[in-house]
Design a protein around this motif. Structure first.
Motif, PDB file in Angstrom:
ATOM      1  N   TRP A  24       4.776  29.978  21.578  1.00  0.00           N
ATOM      2  CA  TRP A  24       4.803  28.723  22.326  1.00  0.00           C
ATOM      3  C   TRP A  24       4.167  28.893  23.702  1.00  0.00           C
ATOM      4  N   ALA A  28       1.542  26.562  25.716  1.00  0.00           N
ATOM      5  CA  ALA A  28       1.958  26.030  27.023  1.00  0.00           C
ATOM      6  C   ALA A  28       0.933  26.368  28.094  1.00  0.00           C
ATOM      7  N   ILE A  79       9.513  25.890  33.212  1.00  0.00           N
ATOM      8  CA  ILE A  79       9.757  25.319  31.892  1.00  0.00           C
ATOM      9  C   ILE A  79      10.479  26.401  31.100  1.00  0.00           C
ATOM     10  N   ARG A  81      12.193  27.445  27.594  1.00  0.00           N
ATOM     11  CA  ARG A  81      12.332  27.147  26.163  1.00  0.00           C
ATOM     12  C   ARG A  81      13.643  27.706  25.652  1.00  0.00           C
ATOM     13  N   PHE A 107      12.986  22.978  27.471  1.00  0.00           N
ATOM     14  CA  PHE A 107      12.273  22.614  26.246  1.00  0.00           C
ATOM     15  C   PHE A 107      13.150  23.064  25.084  1.00  0.00           C
ATOM     16  N   ASP A 109      13.558  23.613  21.522  1.00  0.00           N
ATOM     17  CA  ASP A 109      12.621  23.789  20.420  1.00  0.00           C
ATOM     18  C   ASP A 109      13.374  24.137  19.139  1.00  0.00           C
ATOM     19  N   TYR A 126      13.883  18.203  27.162  1.00  0.00           N
ATOM     20  CA  TYR A 126      12.881  17.566  26.330  1.00  0.00           C
ATOM     21  C   TYR A 126      12.790  18.294  24.993  1.00  0.00           C
ATOM     22  N   THR A 127      12.343  17.577  23.975  1.00  0.00           N
ATOM     23  CA  THR A 127      12.256  18.173  22.646  1.00  0.00           C
ATOM     24  C   THR A 127      10.812  18.453  22.222  1.00  0.00           C
ATOM     25  N   SER A 128       9.884  18.327  23.161  1.00  0.00           N
ATOM     26  CA  SER A 128       8.507  18.704  22.857  1.00  0.00           C
ATOM     27  C   SER A 128       7.878  19.357  24.085  1.00  0.00           C
ATOM     28  N   LEU A 129       6.957  20.246  23.823  1.00  0.00           N
ATOM     29  CA  LEU A 129       6.239  20.921  24.898  1.00  0.00           C
ATOM     30  C   LEU A 129       5.404  19.924  25.686  1.00  0.00           C
ATOM     31  N   GLU A 131       6.072  16.861  26.369  1.00  0.00           N
ATOM     32  CA  GLU A 131       6.933  16.166  27.333  1.00  0.00           C
ATOM     33  C   GLU A 131       7.180  17.020  28.568  1.00  0.00           C
ATOM     34  N   CYS A 132       7.325  18.322  28.376  1.00  0.00           N
ATOM     35  CA  CYS A 132       7.536  19.233  29.511  1.00  0.00           C
ATOM     36  C   CYS A 132       6.294  19.299  30.393  1.00  0.00           C
TER      37      CYS A 132
END
Length: 144
Positions: A24, A28, A79, A81, A107, A109, A126-129, A131-132
């Motif tokens: 990820w 990112a 950020i 994860r 995040f 994930d 957030y549930t998506s990269l 969105e971050c």
């Protein structure tokens, strides 16, 4: 570019997880660099040689933790994860951010339900990269 001159620290599990858990961060980095951010990935910063001696491991662990904390405190945004595989280090980093009012987004994930304790940090989740990345871009508009 919204992130020009800003640094984003990527927090997340490093050791005790399969290498695909690190993938990820490449995505990112690409997305954040597109917006002009400089990215710090601690997984690429440290190449740890684990000492045999317990005392030497404690000393090394303390140094690495302090270096990591300084990098977080010097970054503009974090950020972090999180997945259903909990990481002691990432939880510690979230607490450091919360204690120091560092702009940090979580995040999540995983398809699993978000654990209630993550909400106790009072940080956006957030549930998506994507969105971050959008969060970091928007936040950077309001910071010097």
């Amino acid at each position: 570019m919204t992130g020009e001159g800003k640094v984003v620290f990527l927090a997340g599990a490093i050791d005790l997880v399969p290498s695909e858990e690190q993938s990820w961060k490449s995505l990112a980095q690409m997305k954040l660099k597109f917006h002009g951010f400089t990215v710090v990935d601690p997984a690429k910063t440290f190449n740890v040689c684990y000492p045999e001696d317990t005392y030497a491991r404690q000393r090394l662990g303390k140094k690495l933790r302090e270096m990591n904390e300084n990098a977080i405190l010097m970054s503009d945004f974090i950020i972090a994860r999180m997945t259903n595989t909990m990481s002691i280090g990432t939880v510690t980093e979230l607490q450091l951010c919360a204690n120091n009012d560092k702009p940090c987004a979580i995040f999540w994930d995983s398809e699993d339900i978000i654990p209630v304790y993550l909400y106790t940090f009072n940080l956006p989740i957030y549930t998506s990269l994507d969105e971050c990345v959008q969060w970091a871009s928007k936040e950077s508009e309001y910071t010097i």
